[in-house]
Design a protein around this motif. Structure first.
Motif, short mmCIF file in Angstrom:
data_model
loop_
_atom_site.label_atom_id
_atom_site.label_comp_id
_atom_site.label_asym_id
_atom_site.label_seq_id
_atom_site.Cartn_x
_atom_site.Cartn_y
_atom_site.Cartn_z
N ILE A 131 4.82 28.86 39.68
CA ILE A 131 4.36 27.86 40.65
C ILE A 131 5.07 28.01 41.99
O ILE A 131 4.44 27.98 43.06
CB ILE A 131 4.58 26.44 40.07
CG1 ILE A 131 3.64 26.20 38.89
CG2 ILE A 131 4.36 25.37 41.15
CD1 ILE A 131 3.96 24.95 38.08
N ILE A 179 -3.13 27.30 42.88
CA ILE A 179 -2.62 27.04 41.53
C ILE A 179 -3.65 26.15 40.84
O ILE A 179 -3.89 25.02 41.27
CB ILE A 179 -1.26 26.31 41.56
CG1 ILE A 179 -0.22 27.09 42.36
CG2 ILE A 179 -0.76 26.03 40.14
CD1 ILE A 179 1.02 26.28 42.70
N LEU A 201 5.18 21.40 42.04
CA LEU A 201 3.78 21.18 42.39
C LEU A 201 3.65 20.43 43.71
O LEU A 201 2.78 20.74 44.54
CB LEU A 201 3.08 20.40 41.27
CG LEU A 201 2.88 21.15 39.95
CD1 LEU A 201 2.33 20.22 38.88
CD2 LEU A 201 1.94 22.34 40.14
#
Length: 482
Positions: free
Chosen positions: A326, A333, A350
């Motif tokens: 990530i 993503i 994230l």
């Protein structure tokens, strides 16, 4: 005695808090995740007796414990030779091709933490539902000549499960070696079926048997893997268990899932992983030979690494690999997971990715098969939405797939959910695939699944009721314990 009878509850409460305080001290010394630590402390101190039961069932930590020992397998001469053949040094990794250079940091992480080699000579087939998987698996099982190795969280002797079990019984009667590991909490096989398996010559072991498996659905340290290996040539791994729930022709509610069929060098890694579990459940009854690792005849070049994690590994390998993937993303993503109850590291990764103008999309179920998991998942979404993550709720049925595709060059399919249990407690396995063609296929499936979702928008999500917010907060607090 009279005094004890008159003050029995006071004595029991005092004893409870003596034990609870001892447990609190033990939790503090473990230096585990602060959220999880706080959850245990609250349960232990606020809920007499119940808190001790919860801690006893779910609070024990066995990482690095001798009860999960892999040395007996890894020291086998045959396994050492296979690992040597799979060896790729740093120079070789960097020279494989341009694609691997882009993700070589992730490759080295898995190699350094778990000695997981990247394999090149592989053919990988993407499977997107249980019906297709069973069709392929049954055909491979019928063609088995030497051995069949099965390791599953859920196997039930319902309609599809009975067909599967009948087939492996018939193969065992033909002289094929059949070894099967089932999780004692997840699986449900009748005594009659177990007798048939035994009489047919199938070697069956339960993983960490419990006294009342039907009432301990969240007992710690479960074997959540789904692995099938046929003749050392063909391997299966992914999210699809062996039960009617996963078969849409048998299931009233549509079940969206993902699995892969692998032919090639990576099957050797799955084989070694299976043997480590077999060594544990069979108490060292191992007989590994070169017949379990036949020569690879595959000409295709799909780079694949098998990542395993569990209490028998020193590091949270799958979680760490996902974190690296990530944080190294540059374009997009795309994540699909049935249970999104991540740790702070994944949430932050994230959020940072989305705020860095990387396209981050997440698919979760609109209606889960677990109400507490559904509310716990929902408790994380607002912060992601604020950071710019696009969140979609799957509405066609239940999405159980555990997949990630990043930048069209990296993807993963496996058994690990994005939750505490998969990251830290359960035995899991994921395939990490470095291939543009496969990644494009997984990306295409993701885009197709988006057609069956509802996007959550921040402006409406923040206006959900206080009652829902309270339940979400409580579910989130309980999530690390379940």
């Amino acid at each position: 005695m009279e005094y004890i009878r008159e003050h029995i509850w006071q004595i029991l409460i005092a004893l409870n808090y003596i034990l609870a305080l001892s447990a609190v001290i033990a939790v503090l010394f473990k230096k585990i995740n602060p959220t999880k630590t706080l959850s245990y402390i609250i349960v232990l101190l606020v809920f007499p007796f119940l808190g001790l039961i919860v801690y006893y069932l779910f609070g024990q930590e066995y990482r690095k414990s001798k009860i999960f020992n892999r040395k007996n397998v890894l020291n086998q001469s045959v396994v050492k030779q296979i690992q040597k053949e799979l060896e790729l040094d740093t120079k070789t990794i960097e020279s494989v091709d341009e694609l691997l250079e882009e993700k070589s940091k992730l490759i080295r992480l898995l190699y350094n933490s778990e000695n997981s080699k990247v394999t090149i000579k592989n053919s990988v087939e993407l499977i997107k539902d249980g019906d297709h998987k069973m069709e392929l698996l049954f055909e491979d099982l019928r063609n088995a000549k030497h051995h069949i190795h099965i390791e599953y969280f859920i196997i039930k002797d319902d309609t599809i499960g009975s067909r599967f079990l009948d087939l492996i019984c018939s193969k065992a009667e033909e002289g094929v070696q059949v070894k099967m590991i089932i999780d004692d909490v997840g699986s449900a096989i009748s005594s009659k079926t177990k007798r048939k398996l035994n009489q047919s010559g199938v070697e069956l072991y339960k993983f960490m048997p419990v006294l009342f498996s039907r009432f301990t659905g969240k007992m710690n340290y479960r074997d959540h893997r789904k692995i099938a290996i046929i003749d050392g040539n063909v391997g299966y791994v992914g999210g699809i268990n062996i039960s009617d729930n996963y078969i849409n022709s048998k299931n009233k509610r549509y079940w969206r899932d993902t699995h892969i069929r692998v032919v090639g060098e990576a099957v050797r890694q799955l084989q070694i992983l299976f043997f480590t579990t077999w060594d544990f459940v069979s108490d060292g009854k191992l007989n590994i030979s070169k017949d379990h690792f036949p020569e690879n005849q595959v000409e295709e070049n799909v780079a694949l690494q098998v990542a395993a994690s569990g209490p028998d590994t020193d590091w949270s390998n799958i979680m760490e690999a996902l974190f690296v993937a990530i944080t190294n993303a540059e374009e997009y993503i795309y994540i699909t997971t049935p249970y999104f109850i991540p740790n702070d590291e994944i949430v932050t990764a994230l959020q940072v990715a989305a705020r860095s103008n990387i396209e981050v999309k997440l698919i979760v179920p609109k209606v889960s098969d677990s109400w507490i998991a559904e509310y716990a998942t929902n408790s994380y979404l607002e912060k992601l939405l604020e950071a710019g993550v696009e969140v979609y709720q799957y509405t066609k049925g239940f999405v159980h797939a555990k997949t990630i595709v990043i930048d069209g060059v990296f993807s993963t399919v496996g058994t690990a959910n994005m939750d505490y249990r998969s990251f830290n407690i359960n035995f899991e396995v994921n395939a990490f695939i470095y291939d543009k063609k496969f990644s494009e296929s997984l990306k295409s499936d993701f885009k197709s699944d988006l057609m069956d979702t509802q996007q959550i928008h921040l402006e409406t999500w923040v206006n959900r009721s206080r009652r829902k917010r309270l339940i979400e907060a409580l579910a989130r607090l309980a999530a690390p314990l379940l």
